[in-house]
Design a protein around this motif. Sequence first.
Motif, short mmCIF file in Angstrom:
data_model
loop_
_atom_site.label_atom_id
_atom_site.label_comp_id
_atom_site.label_asym_id
_atom_site.label_seq_id
_atom_site.Cartn_x
_atom_site.Cartn_y
_atom_site.Cartn_z
N ALA A 1 0.79 -1.26 -0.02
CA ALA A 1 0.00 0.04 0.00
C ALA A 1 0.78 1.39 0.02
O ALA A 1 0.60 2.17 -0.86
CB ALA A 1 -0.92 -0.26 1.04
N GLN B 1 2.40 1.70 -3.29
CA GLN B 1 1.24 2.35 -4.19
C GLN B 1 1.02 3.83 -4.04
O GLN B 1 0.84 4.56 -5.09
CB GLN B 1 0.05 1.59 -4.31
CG GLN B 1 -0.04 0.16 -4.53
CD GLN B 1 -0.23 -0.13 -6.15
OE1 GLN B 1 0.78 0.13 -6.82
NE2 GLN B 1 -1.25 -0.48 -6.33
N LEU B 2 1.06 4.19 -2.93
CA LEU B 2 0.71 5.71 -2.52
C LEU B 2 2.00 6.27 -3.03
O LEU B 2 1.82 7.48 -3.57
CB LEU B 2 0.55 5.79 -0.87
CG LEU B 2 -0.65 5.35 -0.49
CD1 LEU B 2 -0.77 5.32 1.07
CD2 LEU B 2 -1.75 6.11 -1.00
N TYR C 1 1.75 6.60 -6.76
CA TYR C 1 0.73 7.59 -7.31
C TYR C 1 1.34 9.04 -7.07
O TYR C 1 1.16 9.89 -8.02
CB TYR C 1 -0.43 7.25 -6.43
CG TYR C 1 -1.72 8.32 -6.70
CD1 TYR C 1 -2.33 8.15 -7.66
CD2 TYR C 1 -1.91 9.49 -5.76
CE1 TYR C 1 -3.47 8.98 -7.91
CE2 TYR C 1 -2.79 10.26 -6.10
CZ TYR C 1 -3.68 10.35 -7.21
OH TYR C 1 -4.46 11.25 -7.50
N LEU C 2 1.89 9.44 -5.83
CA LEU C 2 2.39 10.73 -5.78
C LEU C 2 3.34 11.28 -6.74
O LEU C 2 3.49 12.23 -7.25
CB LEU C 2 2.87 10.92 -4.47
CG LEU C 2 3.02 12.27 -3.93
CD1 LEU C 2 1.68 13.10 -4.10
CD2 LEU C 2 3.20 12.40 -2.41
N ALA D 1 -3.59 12.28 -2.78
CA ALA D 1 -2.85 11.20 -2.19
C ALA D 1 -2.91 11.39 -0.70
O ALA D 1 -2.91 10.33 0.27
CB ALA D 1 -1.34 11.75 -2.58
N LEU E 1 -6.10 9.27 0.51
CA LEU E 1 -5.58 8.04 0.66
C LEU E 1 -4.78 7.41 1.51
O LEU E 1 -4.84 6.50 2.37
CB LEU E 1 -5.13 7.77 -0.90
CG LEU E 1 -5.96 7.97 -2.03
CD1 LEU E 1 -5.38 7.50 -3.47
CD2 LEU E 1 -7.39 7.04 -1.85
N PHE E 2 -3.64 8.23 1.90
CA PHE E 2 -3.04 8.06 2.82
C PHE E 2 -3.50 7.75 4.03
O PHE E 2 -3.24 6.79 5.16
CB PHE E 2 -1.74 8.84 2.99
CG PHE E 2 -0.62 8.87 4.21
CD1 PHE E 2 0.26 7.65 4.17
CD2 PHE E 2 -0.94 9.62 5.16
CE1 PHE E 2 1.04 7.61 5.19
CE2 PHE E 2 -0.23 9.49 6.36
CZ PHE E 2 0.81 8.46 6.48
N VAL F 1 -5.60 4.85 4.33
CA VAL F 1 -4.73 3.44 4.81
C VAL F 1 -4.18 3.63 6.14
O VAL F 1 -4.17 2.48 6.83
CB VAL F 1 -3.63 3.56 3.83
CG1 VAL F 1 -2.56 2.55 4.30
CG2 VAL F 1 -3.96 3.47 2.49
N SER G 1 -5.54 -2.08 -1.75
CA SER G 1 -4.23 -1.57 -2.09
C SER G 1 -4.02 -1.47 -3.70
O SER G 1 -3.58 -0.54 -4.08
CB SER G 1 -2.98 -2.32 -1.61
OG SER G 1 -3.11 -2.42 -0.05
N LEU H 1 -5.74 1.67 -5.05
CA LEU H 1 -5.30 3.14 -4.61
C LEU H 1 -4.87 3.74 -6.04
O LEU H 1 -5.34 5.06 -5.84
CB LEU H 1 -4.08 2.93 -3.96
CG LEU H 1 -4.29 2.46 -2.32
CD1 LEU H 1 -3.11 2.20 -1.52
CD2 LEU H 1 -5.14 3.50 -1.72
#
Length: 413
Positions: A51, A54-55, A58-59, A71, A74-75, A78, A114, A117
């Motif tokens: 996870a 993935q974050l 993404y960022l 982001a 989502l963070f 999580v 995850s 995400l």
Amino acid sequence: MSDIGQSVDVEAPDDVAVLDDERSRLRDRGDEESSQVSFVELFYDLIFVFAVTQLAGYLVDNITAEGAVRAAILFVAVWWLWINTTWATNRLDPDAAPVRFTMFTLMAASLVLSMALPRAFEDRSFAFAAPYVAMQVGRCLFSADALARNGESAQARTSLRQAVWFAVSGVVWIFGATAEADMRVNLWVLALAIELTAPWLGFPVPGLGREETRDLDVAGEHLSERCGLFIIIALGETLLVTGARAAELEWTATSLGAAATAVASTLAMWWLYFDTGSKRGTRAFEEQHPGHLARVAYTYLHLPIVAGIVLTAVGDKGLIAHPHEPAAWQDAVTILGGPALFLLGNFLFKNATSRRWPLSHLVGIGLLALGVLGLGRLEVLGLALWAVIGLVATAALERLLLRSRAGAEQQIK
């Protein structure tokens, strides 16, 4: 031969009894070993390595104001999922079969979440929101049942109150998943606001009362260790990023220097958290109210610590990819902002556990802020070196001040 057969017959039923005993769903607070982190919990954490990866990915692809907000949503989600599960396993016994199977179910749902995400604000909103809500509500209901079976009705009501609040926020999560991306942001922020505010209010529910921190049953050593392990997960992500990126590039003095700088940053952050902060946090549970300390120092104040590490990992990707490019504001946000956020979180965490304001961390944040003056003058590698200097200076100053204070206290005695 008969002796061997008898030993097998005696041991097998005992093993089954331990797994099937209803009382084994809860940790034995009278047993010091029961507060140890179990292998099942460590196994569960592997999903969150993915996870965090993935974050960070993404960022990297969305270094904009809009991307940062998404982001962040989502963070926080999580983290809130992980820390609330950690609170549950602080009381539940992960080595009991029903709890273990529940953890496996949570792992499967966490894996789906995850994977969703990176596209949670696109076509995988339900794949993110539905598992999230199901895990939060389902875990609370399972905990309530386990506590009720053991006769702990007050704690069971606490889990039921939490389930009600997660169900309310869950409606917002699911409704947000059906909305357009911009409205989804607003609705999911509202859902998180409900969830983050609920503990401060005591999860009040008509007919079930409200929660008081003094009534919380917390094993401080276990919670401290679990949060420390999550820090390790986040720091491990930065090392994975550095190693993977460096392995893809030609090994030159520049590429190796950039990798070494990224590793030095990770080591400095490890030192700042684990040298004194983590140990002091564990001891603080013996000196302060466990419920209040667990909620403030570990549930909330670890958010900026972990967020700072993840943001630094994003900066490390840019550092390895283009070390000689002129440092831009995006680089400052990650390379300087990540360590600064990490220091701020540690500053607040250490105050909560020691009742002292660590001056060294304010100095470090100030040094990192001065690095902004280098934009347009420094290359990305130069900016990263400045960030490492800020972190190392903070660690050195903290150790110096602690030794000075310890010497002064010894003289007084």
